[in-house]
Structures are given as C-alpha cells and as structure tokens.
Design an enzyme around this catalytic site. Structure first.
Site, PDB file in Angstrom:
ATOM      1  N   ASN A  11       0.855  -1.191   0.000  1.00 17.56           N
ATOM      2  CA  ASN A  11       0.000   0.000   0.000  1.00 17.56           C
ATOM      3  C   ASN A  11       0.894   1.246   0.000  1.00 17.56           C
ATOM      4  O   ASN A  11       1.716   1.422   0.904  1.00 17.56           O
ATOM      5  CB  ASN A  11      -0.900  -0.045   1.245  1.00 17.56           C
ATOM      6  CG  ASN A  11      -1.838   1.144   1.324  1.00 17.56           C
ATOM      7  OD1 ASN A  11      -1.433   2.278   1.093  1.00 17.56           O
ATOM      8  ND2 ASN A  11      -3.084   0.893   1.678  1.00 17.56           N
ATOM      9  N   HIS A  14       0.977   6.201   1.878  1.00 15.67           N
ATOM     10  CA  HIS A  14       1.717   7.148   2.720  1.00 15.67           C
ATOM     11  C   HIS A  14       2.928   7.763   2.036  1.00 15.67           C
ATOM     12  O   HIS A  14       3.513   8.713   2.568  1.00 15.67           O
ATOM     13  CB  HIS A  14       2.021   6.524   4.079  1.00 15.67           C
ATOM     14  CG  HIS A  14       0.741   6.249   4.822  1.00 15.67           C
ATOM     15  ND1 HIS A  14      -0.188   7.246   5.055  1.00 15.67           N
ATOM     16  CD2 HIS A  14       0.191   5.111   5.298  1.00 15.67           C
ATOM     17  CE1 HIS A  14      -1.240   6.720   5.667  1.00 15.67           C
ATOM     18  NE2 HIS A  14      -1.041   5.430   5.821  1.00 15.67           N
ATOM     19  N   HIS A  47      -5.555   3.765  -1.848  1.00 18.04           N
ATOM     20  CA  HIS A  47      -6.889   4.128  -1.354  1.00 18.04           C
ATOM     21  C   HIS A  47      -7.193   5.574  -1.758  1.00 18.04           C
ATOM     22  O   HIS A  47      -6.554   6.495  -1.264  1.00 18.04           O
ATOM     23  CB  HIS A  47      -6.890   3.972   0.174  1.00 18.04           C
ATOM     24  CG  HIS A  47      -8.215   4.231   0.826  1.00 18.04           C
ATOM     25  ND1 HIS A  47      -8.394   4.101   2.188  1.00 18.04           N
ATOM     26  CD2 HIS A  47      -9.424   4.595   0.332  1.00 18.04           C
ATOM     27  CE1 HIS A  47      -9.652   4.383   2.489  1.00 18.04           C
ATOM     28  NE2 HIS A  47     -10.299   4.695   1.390  1.00 18.04           N
ATOM     29  N   ARG A  49      -9.317   8.275  -1.082  1.00 18.78           N
ATOM     30  CA  ARG A  49     -10.314   8.673  -0.079  1.00 18.78           C
ATOM     31  C   ARG A  49     -11.148   9.833  -0.595  1.00 18.78           C
ATOM     32  O   ARG A  49     -10.705  10.608  -1.438  1.00 18.78           O
ATOM     33  CB  ARG A  49      -9.626   9.082   1.229  1.00 18.78           C
ATOM     34  CG  ARG A  49      -8.901   7.936   1.913  1.00 18.78           C
ATOM     35  CD  ARG A  49      -8.358   8.378   3.266  1.00 18.78           C
ATOM     36  NE  ARG A  49      -9.419   8.499   4.229  1.00 18.78           N
ATOM     37  CZ  ARG A  49      -9.672   7.621   5.213  1.00 18.78           C
ATOM     38  NH1 ARG A  49      -8.903   6.572   5.373  1.00 18.78           N
ATOM     39  NH2 ARG A  49     -10.673   7.816   6.041  1.00 18.78           N
ATOM     40  N   ARG A  53      -6.912  12.863   0.839  1.00 22.01           N
ATOM     41  CA  ARG A  53      -5.840  13.299   1.741  1.00 22.01           C
ATOM     42  C   ARG A  53      -4.479  12.717   1.365  1.00 22.01           C
ATOM     43  O   ARG A  53      -3.459  13.249   1.742  1.00 22.01           O
ATOM     44  CB  ARG A  53      -6.175  12.962   3.188  1.00 22.01           C
ATOM     45  CG  ARG A  53      -6.108  11.502   3.509  1.00 22.01           C
ATOM     46  CD  ARG A  53      -6.278  11.249   4.987  1.00 22.01           C
ATOM     47  NE  ARG A  53      -7.634  11.493   5.444  1.00 22.01           N
ATOM     48  CZ  ARG A  53      -8.187  10.849   6.468  1.00 22.01           C
ATOM     49  NH1 ARG A  53      -7.482   9.960   7.155  1.00 22.01           N
ATOM     50  NH2 ARG A  53      -9.433  11.087   6.819  1.00 22.01           N
ATOM     51  N   GLU A  74      -8.561   0.684  -3.363  1.00 19.02           N
ATOM     52  CA  GLU A  74      -9.383   0.746  -2.144  1.00 19.02           C
ATOM     53  C   GLU A  74     -10.310   1.925  -2.238  1.00 19.02           C
ATOM     54  O   GLU A  74      -9.883   3.035  -2.579  1.00 19.02           O
ATOM     55  CB  GLU A  74      -8.490   0.938  -0.921  1.00 19.02           C
ATOM     56  CG  GLU A  74      -8.043  -0.331  -0.290  1.00 19.02           C
ATOM     57  CD  GLU A  74      -7.286  -0.047   0.982  1.00 19.02           C
ATOM     58  OE1 GLU A  74      -7.597   0.927   1.683  1.00 19.02           O
ATOM     59  OE2 GLU A  74      -6.356  -0.802   1.250  1.00 19.02           O
ATOM     60  N   THR A 105      -8.404   3.438   8.345  1.00 16.74           N
ATOM     61  CA  THR A 105      -9.672   2.729   8.260  1.00 16.74           C
ATOM     62  C   THR A 105      -9.941   1.998   9.578  1.00 16.74           C
ATOM     63  O   THR A 105      -9.305   1.002   9.883  1.00 16.74           O
ATOM     64  CB  THR A 105      -9.634   1.730   7.093  1.00 16.74           C
ATOM     65  OG1 THR A 105      -9.089   2.395   5.963  1.00 16.74           O
ATOM     66  CG2 THR A 105     -11.023   1.222   6.760  1.00 16.74           C
ATOM     67  N   GLU A 155     -11.213  -9.222   2.719  1.00 16.10           N
ATOM     68  CA  GLU A 155      -9.951  -8.909   3.400  1.00 16.10           C
ATOM     69  C   GLU A 155     -10.280  -8.768   4.874  1.00 16.10           C
ATOM     70  O   GLU A 155     -11.118  -7.935   5.251  1.00 16.10           O
ATOM     71  CB  GLU A 155      -9.343  -7.616   2.837  1.00 16.10           C
ATOM     72  CG  GLU A 155      -8.029  -7.275   3.551  1.00 16.10           C
ATOM     73  CD  GLU A 155      -7.222  -6.185   2.854  1.00 16.10           C
ATOM     74  OE1 GLU A 155      -7.263  -6.104   1.608  1.00 16.10           O
ATOM     75  OE2 GLU A 155      -6.548  -5.433   3.568  1.00 16.10           O
ATOM     76  N   HIS A 198      -3.951  -4.590   7.721  1.00 20.33           N
ATOM     77  CA  HIS A 198      -4.069  -3.429   8.621  1.00 20.33           C
ATOM     78  C   HIS A 198      -3.194  -3.609   9.851  1.00 20.33           C
ATOM     79  O   HIS A 198      -3.395  -4.534  10.633  1.00 20.33           O
ATOM     80  CB  HIS A 198      -5.504  -3.132   9.057  1.00 20.33           C
ATOM     81  CG  HIS A 198      -5.684  -1.663   9.334  1.00 20.33           C
ATOM     82  ND1 HIS A 198      -5.257  -1.057  10.491  1.00 20.33           N
ATOM     83  CD2 HIS A 198      -6.183  -0.661   8.567  1.00 20.33           C
ATOM     84  CE1 HIS A 198      -5.509   0.234  10.431  1.00 20.33           C
ATOM     85  NE2 HIS A 198      -6.063   0.502   9.266  1.00 20.33           N
TER      86      HIS A 198
HETATM   87  N1  PXP Z   1      -6.017  -3.061   3.944  1.00 15.43           N
HETATM   88  C1  PXP Z   1      -6.977  -2.105   3.987  1.00 15.43           C
HETATM   89  C2  PXP Z   1      -8.323  -2.452   3.471  1.00 15.43           C
HETATM   90  C3  PXP Z   1      -6.695  -0.813   4.470  1.00 15.43           C
HETATM   91  O1  PXP Z   1      -7.664   0.124   4.512  1.00 15.43           O
HETATM   92  C4  PXP Z   1      -5.386  -0.524   4.896  1.00 15.43           C
HETATM   93  C5  PXP Z   1      -5.058   0.854   5.371  1.00 15.43           C
HETATM   94  O2  PXP Z   1      -5.199   1.758   4.338  1.00 15.43           O
HETATM   95  C6  PXP Z   1      -4.422  -1.537   4.807  1.00 15.43           C
HETATM   96  C7  PXP Z   1      -4.770  -2.798   4.348  1.00 15.43           C
HETATM   97  C8  PXP Z   1      -3.006  -1.306   5.177  1.00 15.43           C
HETATM   98  O3  PXP Z   1      -2.896  -0.992   6.537  1.00 15.43           O
HETATM   99  P1  PXP Z   1      -1.516  -0.494   7.084  1.00 15.43           P
HETATM  100  O4  PXP Z   1      -1.207   0.794   6.390  1.00 15.43           O
HETATM  101  O5  PXP Z   1      -1.758  -0.347   8.533  1.00 15.43           O
HETATM  102  O6  PXP Z   1      -0.489  -1.554   6.766  1.00 15.43           O
END
Ligand code: PXP
Length: 250
Positions: A11, A14, A47, A49, A53, A74, A105, A155, A198
């Site tokens: 992901n 960030h 994602h 949003r 952001r 996402e 999330t 998921e 997550h």
């Molecule tokens: N899976 C989903 C559906 C999420 O919303 C997120 C956070 O955006 C993640 C995985 C990844 O989480 P993390 O950034 O804490 O590894």
C-alpha cells in the site's frame, strides 16, 4: 496440499501523505510503486479517499499506466468511487468503510446494516469485470453477509489483533488472532478468497502467514516507516522473508 504462495500487496498511500505534506509532486507514489514491484511486491494497493488526503485521482490514472502488477483500488462504496472504478478498471476493488474524521480505516465494512448498499456497489463493480473484495471484521456474521452480498474475496481486518500485540495485551491478542484464524477457515469453506491487512509488521505478518487459507496480505504504514530507515527495497525484502518463513512454518 501445500499452502498457496502468500502474495504481498504494498500500500503506497503514505508516500502520497509525505508528498502532500509539502504540496508539489515529490515523493512520487508511482515511483514508489515501481520500486516496490521491483523489490518483490505482487501488487499495489492505493486508497482514493473522499477527501483525497493522500492518493489523488491522477495518481490512480498514472498507476494504471505505469505498473505491471495488479492494482487493488481501495474505495468507499459511494456512487462517485464506483464511477471512478468503473471508468478506471483496476484489477481489483476493495470496499472499505470511510469516515472523514478517522486517521485510518477503523473497523470493517458494515456488511450487515449496509448489506443492500454494499451489494449494489459489488454488483456494479463485478459487472465491469473488477474483482471485488470486502474489508470486513473477522466474524462469522460478517463472512455470512459477504457471501450473501456475492463478494468473491474478503480482506480480514487485522487492526485489533496488531494493536493488542503492540500494546503487549497477550490475552486480547490471542483472542483476536483466534477470530482471524476461524474467519479464514470459514472463508475457505464458503468458497471466498481470503486476504488480510491493517497494522501488520514483520512479526505479525510472519505469524499470520501460518494461516494457509490467507493468500494475500496488504501492508502499508509499517513498510513505509521502515523504508525511511532502510529503504523500500530492503523493507520489502525483509517482509517477504518473514512471510515466507511464516508460511513454511519456520
Ligand atoms: N487493507 C486495507 C483495506 C486498508 O484500509 C489498509 C489501510 O489503508 C491496509 C490494508 C493497510 O494498513 P496499514 O497501512 O496499517 O499496513
């Protein structure tokens, strides 16, 4: 039968968070996606949003052109996002709950109260040839609802487990892990492909890799934090090794 290989979805949200802290174009999340793929990521997750952001519309469009691995888009189950997904046609769409005030999330999608709404979004995305996953709590009820909605993939939200591990709350952590273990087994028996994510770090990814029904982990925040210190390729290589060790029962 040996457990299938566990895929790593990276992901990149960030990288965009850091970019947006200054405005401008750097660091570029698309460059991060390409580096992640070169380092062994099996897919890229981003994602979009409602408040944009981190990831922006143009990032999604550029990712679709640039990356050679599947994009897991996402999104909230809103009319706007369903429209963007259908126009973009990513490999997969993961429906997540979204609140403006949350930092990330929090909790899984309300697949019970929001059943009909999520079902409508799922059907529209599936009709466009997009593989849909639902980001849900690891509970029996949520799995049953996902099946009734017609989702081919779920998921499982690992946030509560990872948080308990981080806080050293051993009993709570074991309770949460057991919920995930049972939900993964239930997903398999319902014929639903099972992903998880997550809050995962090296240790939690290694442990969850031991659950053979889980075929994909989506990991962002921890990997990007590690990357600040050791670089993204090294962080991904260590994550890949942890997942492979966990899968092999080492
Ligand atoms: N899976 C989903 C559906 C999420 O919303 C997120 C956070 O955006 C993640 C995985 C990844 O989480 P993390 O950034 O804490 O590894």
């Amino acid at each position: 039968m040996p457990a299938p290989r566990l895929r790593l979805g990276v992901n990149i949200d960030h990288i965009a968070t850091v970019r947006n802290a200054r405005g401008g174009e750097l660091p570029d999340p698309v460059r991060g996606a390409l580096i992640a793929i070169a380092a062994g990521a099996d897919g890229i997750t981003a994602h979009l949003r409602e408040d944009r952001r981190h990831i922006r519309n143009e990032d999604i469009a550029r990712l679709m052109l640039a990356i050679s691995k599947p994009l897991n888009f996402e999104m909230a189950a809103t009319e706007e996002m369903v429209g963007i997904a259908i126009a973009t046609k990513p490999h997969g769409a993961c429906l997540v709950p979204e609140k403006r005030s949350e930092r990330t999330t929090e909790g899984g999608l309300d697949v019970i109260g929001g059943h009909d709404h999520v079902k409508g979004a799922t059907a529209a995305l599936k009709a466009a040839g997009i593989r849909v996953s639902l980001f849900i709590e690891p509970s029996r009820e949520a799995l049953q609802a996902a099946r009734s909605i017609g989702a081919p993939v779920v998921e499982l939200h690992t946030g509560a487990w990872c948080e308990a591990v981080m806080q050293g709350e051993t009993d709570k952590a074991e309770h949460e892990f057991e919920r995930i273990r049972l939900a993964a087994a239930q997903a398999e028996s319902l014929g639903i492909e099972c992903h998880a994510g997550h809050g995962l770090d090296f240790a939690t990814a290694r442990r969850i890799a031991g659950l053979p029904q889980i075929v994909e982990l989506n990991i962002g925040h921890f990997l990007m934090g590690e990357a600040l210190f050791v670089g993204l390729p090294a962080a991904i290589a260590t994550m890949r090794a942890a997942m492979d060790e966990g899968r092999a029962g080492i």
